[in-house]
Design an enzyme around this catalytic site. Structure first.
Site, PDB file in Angstrom:
ATOM      1  N   ASP A  18      12.243 -10.154  -7.890  1.00 52.87           N
ATOM      2  CA  ASP A  18      11.167 -11.075  -7.518  1.00 52.87           C
ATOM      3  C   ASP A  18      10.105 -10.293  -6.734  1.00 52.87           C
ATOM      4  O   ASP A  18      10.361  -9.841  -5.621  1.00 52.87           O
ATOM      5  CB  ASP A  18      11.747 -12.205  -6.662  1.00 52.87           C
ATOM      6  CG  ASP A  18      10.759 -13.324  -6.391  1.00 52.87           C
ATOM      7  OD1 ASP A  18       9.549 -13.053  -6.389  1.00 52.87           O
ATOM      8  OD2 ASP A  18      11.204 -14.459  -6.150  1.00 52.87           O
ATOM      9  N   GLY A  21       3.784 -23.687  -4.457  1.00 47.92           N
ATOM     10  CA  GLY A  21       2.354 -23.528  -4.240  1.00 47.92           C
ATOM     11  C   GLY A  21       2.079 -22.810  -2.925  1.00 47.92           C
ATOM     12  O   GLY A  21       2.299 -21.605  -2.828  1.00 47.92           O
ATOM     13  N   SER A  49      10.207 -21.160  -3.583  1.00 42.00           N
ATOM     14  CA  SER A  49       8.999 -20.488  -3.114  1.00 42.00           C
ATOM     15  C   SER A  49       8.411 -21.248  -1.923  1.00 42.00           C
ATOM     16  O   SER A  49       9.070 -21.393  -0.900  1.00 42.00           O
ATOM     17  CB  SER A  49       8.017 -20.347  -4.278  1.00 42.00           C
ATOM     18  OG  SER A  49       7.006 -19.427  -3.998  1.00 42.00           O
ATOM     19  N   TRP A  50       7.170 -21.754  -2.032  1.00 41.27           N
ATOM     20  CA  TRP A  50       6.624 -22.548  -0.925  1.00 41.27           C
ATOM     21  C   TRP A  50       7.528 -23.735  -0.613  1.00 41.27           C
ATOM     22  O   TRP A  50       7.622 -24.169   0.541  1.00 41.27           O
ATOM     23  CB  TRP A  50       5.206 -23.038  -1.244  1.00 41.27           C
ATOM     24  CG  TRP A  50       4.797 -24.197  -0.370  1.00 41.27           C
ATOM     25  CD1 TRP A  50       4.714 -25.504  -0.727  1.00 41.27           C
ATOM     26  CD2 TRP A  50       4.465 -24.142   1.025  1.00 41.27           C
ATOM     27  NE1 TRP A  50       4.352 -26.282   0.347  1.00 41.27           N
ATOM     28  CE2 TRP A  50       4.185 -25.462   1.437  1.00 41.27           C
ATOM     29  CE3 TRP A  50       4.377 -23.109   1.954  1.00 41.27           C
ATOM     30  CZ2 TRP A  50       3.815 -25.781   2.741  1.00 41.27           C
ATOM     31  CZ3 TRP A  50       4.015 -23.418   3.261  1.00 41.27           C
ATOM     32  CH2 TRP A  50       3.728 -24.735   3.647  1.00 41.27           C
ATOM     33  N   HIS A 104      10.323 -14.014 -10.253  1.00 40.80           N
ATOM     34  CA  HIS A 104      10.117 -15.108  -9.314  1.00 40.80           C
ATOM     35  C   HIS A 104      10.223 -16.501  -9.945  1.00 40.80           C
ATOM     36  O   HIS A 104      10.767 -17.417  -9.347  1.00 40.80           O
ATOM     37  CB  HIS A 104       8.735 -14.954  -8.669  1.00 40.80           C
ATOM     38  CG  HIS A 104       8.389 -16.032  -7.695  1.00 40.80           C
ATOM     39  ND1 HIS A 104       8.907 -16.085  -6.421  1.00 40.80           N
ATOM     40  CD2 HIS A 104       7.563 -17.116  -7.803  1.00 40.80           C
ATOM     41  CE1 HIS A 104       8.420 -17.129  -5.783  1.00 40.80           C
ATOM     42  NE2 HIS A 104       7.603 -17.778  -6.601  1.00 40.80           N
TER      43      HIS A 104
END
Length: 306
Positions: free
Chosen positions: A257, A38, A105-106, A285
Site C-alpha cells: 500500500d 476520502g 483509509s480515511w 491500497h
C-alpha cells in the site's frame, strides 16, 4: 423481519447539513456503521458485498458534504469533531446500544477518532489501510513515494504547485474559487491519488480533461481536511490508542500500500493489544485489490462473532 435493503433517509445533523443514510440487512442482526474513505468519497451500493444481510444490520452514512448528503461538497462546519458528533447522534437516533465500526483509509481515521471519543459505543473495529491523519503520512505518500514510483506524476505536481511545499500549494489551488485554477488542480490530484491507490494502476499519467468534464468530489474535501491536519492534534490518534483498551479490533493491511503503508498500522497495533494485525500480500491500497475485499469480509465476520 424483512431486510431493510432499500430503506434510506436524510438525517438532520444541524448547521445546515442533511446526511444521507442507507440501512441494509437484518434489523435484528449485529449493528454495523460503515465509514467511507476520502474524506469526501461517499458510500456506494457495491460496499454491501462486505456484509451478510442475514447477520448484519448496516448503517451506511455519507459524511458531511460527501456522497448524497446535502449540501454537496459543503465544507461549512465540516471537521472531524463534527463527524464524530454526527455518528453518535445517529447511533442514538437509531436506538442502537453499540455497533461494529468498519472503515478503510480515511474511514479508519474517523473510526479511530470516534472510538476514542465513544469507546462504550463500539462492539469492535474492522479497519483497512490505517491512516492516522498526520502530515508526515501525507508527505511520505505524495512526495517521497510519489517521486520514487511515479516520477512523471511528481514532476507534474511540481510544475503545477512549485518546489516549495507542493502539497499545501496544490491543496490551496483546489480550494481556489476560480474554476480556471481549481479544475486542473483537482484533476491532477485525482490522477495522482488513483495511481498511488492500486498495485497495477490503469493509468500512471496525468491527462487533460474536457472543459465540461464532471469534477471529482474528493479532492475538494481532502484539500480542506489535509490543509488542517485532518482537524486533529499532531499524533493524536496514536497517543490516544490507550482509550481503545478492551475493544476488539482487526487491522487489515495490504503489503504494498503506497498511500497507507504497513508502518502506520503496525505502530497502532503495538499500542492496542486487543487488535489483530492481518496482512494481504501482493496488494495495494484499494479495497478492490485482489484478496482485500475477501479479507475485509472475513474480518467483519470474525468480529461479529466476538
Amino acid at each position: 423481519m424483512k431486510p431493510l435493503s432499500e430503506r434510506s433517509f436524510f438525517f438532520d445533523a444541524g448547521e445546515g447539513h442533511s446526511l444521507h443514510v442507507a440501512l441494509f440487512g437484518n434489523p435484528g442482526g449485529v449493528p454495523v456503521v460503515f465509514l467511507h474513505g476520502g474524506p469526501g468519497s461517499g458510500c456506494n451500493p457495491g460496499q454491501r458485498a462486505l456484509f451478510d444481510p442475514d447477520r448484519h444490520f448496516v448503517v451506511f452514512v455519507d459524511q458531511r458534504g460527501a456522497g448524497k448528503s446535502l449540501p454537496p461538497r459543503s465544507r461549512h462546519a465540516n471537521t472531524t469533531a463534527h463527524l464524530i458528533r454526527d455518528l453518535e447522534a445517529l447511533r442514538q437516533d437509531l436506538t442502537l446500544p453499540r455497533w461494529l465500526v468498519v472503515g478503510g483509509s480515511w474511514g479508519t481515521t474517523l473510526g479511530l477518532a470516534y472510538a476514542q471519543a465513544h469507546p462504550a459505543a463500539c462492539l469492535g473495529l474492522a479497519l483497512r489501510a490505517v491512516f492516522l491523519g498526520t502530515r508526515a503520512e501525507l508527505e511520505a505518500a505524495f512526495v517521497t513515494r510519489l517521486s520514487t514510483f511515479y516520477p512523471d506524476l511528481f514532476a507534474a505536481l511540481l510544475a503545477r504547485a512549485g518546489q516549495q511545499a507542493p502539497l499545501e500549494a496544490i491543496w490551496r489551488q483546489i480550494l481556489d474559487p476560480d474554476p480556471q485554477v481549481h479544475r486542473s488542480a483537482a484533476f491532477l490530484w485525482y490522477d495522482i491519488e488513483r495511481a498511488l491507490s492500486e498495485l497495477r494502476p490503469a493509468s500512471t499519467t496525468h491527462s487533460l480533461r474536457a472543459a465540461d468534464a464532471p469534477l471529482p468530489a474528493t479532492p475538494f474535501m481532502e484539500a480542506s481536511y489535509f490543509l488542517n491536519d485532518c482537524y486533529l492534534q499532531p499524533g493524536e490518534l496514536l497517543e490516544n490508542a490507550g482509550k481503545l483498551a478492551g475493544i476488539p479490533g482487526i487491522l487489515l493491511q495490504s503489503r504494498y500500500d503506497l498511500l497507507c503503508p504497513p508502518s502506520g498500522t503496525a505502530a497502532l497495533a503495538a499500542r492496542w493489544p486487543e487488535a489483530e494485525l492481518r496482512f494481504v500480500e501482493v496488494a495495494g491500497h484499494s479495497v478492490s485489490e485482489p484478496g482485500v475485499t475477501a479479507a475485509l469480509r472475513q474480518a467483519i465476520r470474525d468480529l461479529s462473532e466476538v
